[in-house]
Design a protein around this motif. Structure first.
Motif, short mmCIF file in Angstrom:
data_model
loop_
_atom_site.label_atom_id
_atom_site.label_comp_id
_atom_site.label_asym_id
_atom_site.label_seq_id
_atom_site.Cartn_x
_atom_site.Cartn_y
_atom_site.Cartn_z
N VAL A 27 1.15 -0.76 0.13
CA VAL A 27 -0.21 -0.22 0.08
C VAL A 27 1.02 1.47 -0.02
CG1 VAL A 27 -1.34 1.34 1.15
CG2 VAL A 27 -1.76 -0.60 1.50
N LEU B 98 -2.99 3.40 6.09
CA LEU B 98 -2.35 2.63 6.74
C LEU B 98 -2.59 1.97 7.98
CD1 LEU B 98 0.79 3.14 7.99
CD2 LEU B 98 -0.33 5.11 9.59
N ALA C 147 -3.74 -1.23 5.88
CA ALA C 147 -2.30 -2.35 5.49
C ALA C 147 -1.58 -2.72 7.42
CB ALA C 147 -0.74 -1.44 5.57
N CYS D 215 3.21 -0.93 3.84
CA CYS D 215 2.79 0.67 4.00
C CYS D 215 3.51 1.82 3.25
CB CYS D 215 1.86 0.85 4.84
SG CYS D 215 0.93 2.52 5.24
#
Ligand code: ADP
Length: 267
Positions: free
Chosen positions: A62, A93, A96, A103
């Motif tokens: 991510v 965040l 993830a 992340c």
């Protein structure tokens, strides 16, 4: 949810040419759950490296491009209003951390400091993210890993990462690769031959010496690939260099002429 996560999987191996022992170091940091900071100028392979590592480790990735308008809610999450009422939506965040992705917060220093501190509890033994508005302490998944990028060249005193943030990370230095390695990368990525790529790299090396003497940043590997890609499409090298190497990095007529002259010594 698995469908959502699948979108973040790196299906094919991203080409990455290691420059030192960064692959082994990253793998060890990942295993040790040590957050990692990738330091270096723009366009020198940091994003490609994370993509490659996510593929290697088989973890979803991510990526968040940080900017100064970004608030903590943008990365942590917020309540949304929909037909059924309010619904919590994890930010990248939290997503993830919850699902065990890597992340990557790109150019974290661009974000406001109050945004930066939200990552702190995720970077120590707690590995937790407080979702204050939701009243949840999110414990990070086993596989979650936090990576940030940081360009030391851009930093001013007003805008720098706090020591209390920096010291939470292991750091890997990324700078422009040495000549032969960069030639290999440009050859591969732009699809030109090594002789042409070698000339492009030599031009960049000259320009990089001007950093701090009228240029804020050197010509990056990314820019060389741009120039090479134009050449691969039949554009004459001098025109390709003007467009992809010289014009983007300077508005100053003297510097532009100096760089054009450097191009002319090779092409
Ligand atoms: P950064 O994240 O540091 O700004 P990127 O990772 O986007 O830079 O790198 C720009 C481009 O340069 C990549 O898309 C890739 O084509 C190329 N590149 C740079 N370094 C490498 C490398 N070591 N191996 C493979 N490609 C690289």
């Amino acid at each position: 949810m698995t469908d959502m996560l699948d979108q973040y999987r790196v299906a094919e191996e991203p080409y990455y040419r290691p420059v030192a022992d960064e692959v082994a170091l990253y793998e060890a940091a990942y295993a040790a759950k040590m957050p990692v900071m990738l330091k270096g100028p723009t366009g020198c392979g940091k994003t490609r490296f994370v993509e490659h590592m996510a593929w290697r480790l088989g973890k979803p990735l991510v990526t968040v491009a940080c900017n100064e308008d970004m608030t903590a809610s943008d990365i942590v999450g917020r309540f949304l209003l929909d037909a059924e009422g309010t619904r919590w939506q994890d930010g990248p965040l939290a997503f993830a951390a919850r699902h065990g992705a890597i992340c990557y917060l790109d150019e974290i220093v661009e974000a406001r400091q109050d945004t930066t501190v939200v990552i702190h509890p995720l970077t120590d033994n707690r590995r937790a993210l407080p979702l204050e508005k939701k009243g949840e302490i999110l414990r990070a998944h086993e596989d979650f890993h936090l990576v940030i990028s940081y360009n030391p060249g851009y930093q001013s005193l007003m805008k720098d990462l706090k020591q209390s943030t920096k010291q939470r990370f292991g750091a890997l230095d990324f700078s422009y690769p040495e000549h032969a390695t960069e030639v290999e990368i440009v050859t591969h990525e732009a699809g030109i031959d090594a002789t042409e790529a070698g000339k492009l790299v030599s031009i960049a090396e000259r320009a990089r010496n001007l950093k701090g003497h009228g240029l804020d940043e050197g010509i990056s590997t990314r820019m060389l690939i741009h120039a090479g890609s134009l050449m691969a499409r039949g554009i004459e090298a001098p025109a390709a260099c003007r467009m992809a190497l010289v014009r983007p990095i300077t508005d100053d007529p003297d510097m532009r002429d100096a760089l054009d002259a450097a191009v002319a010594t090779y092409f």
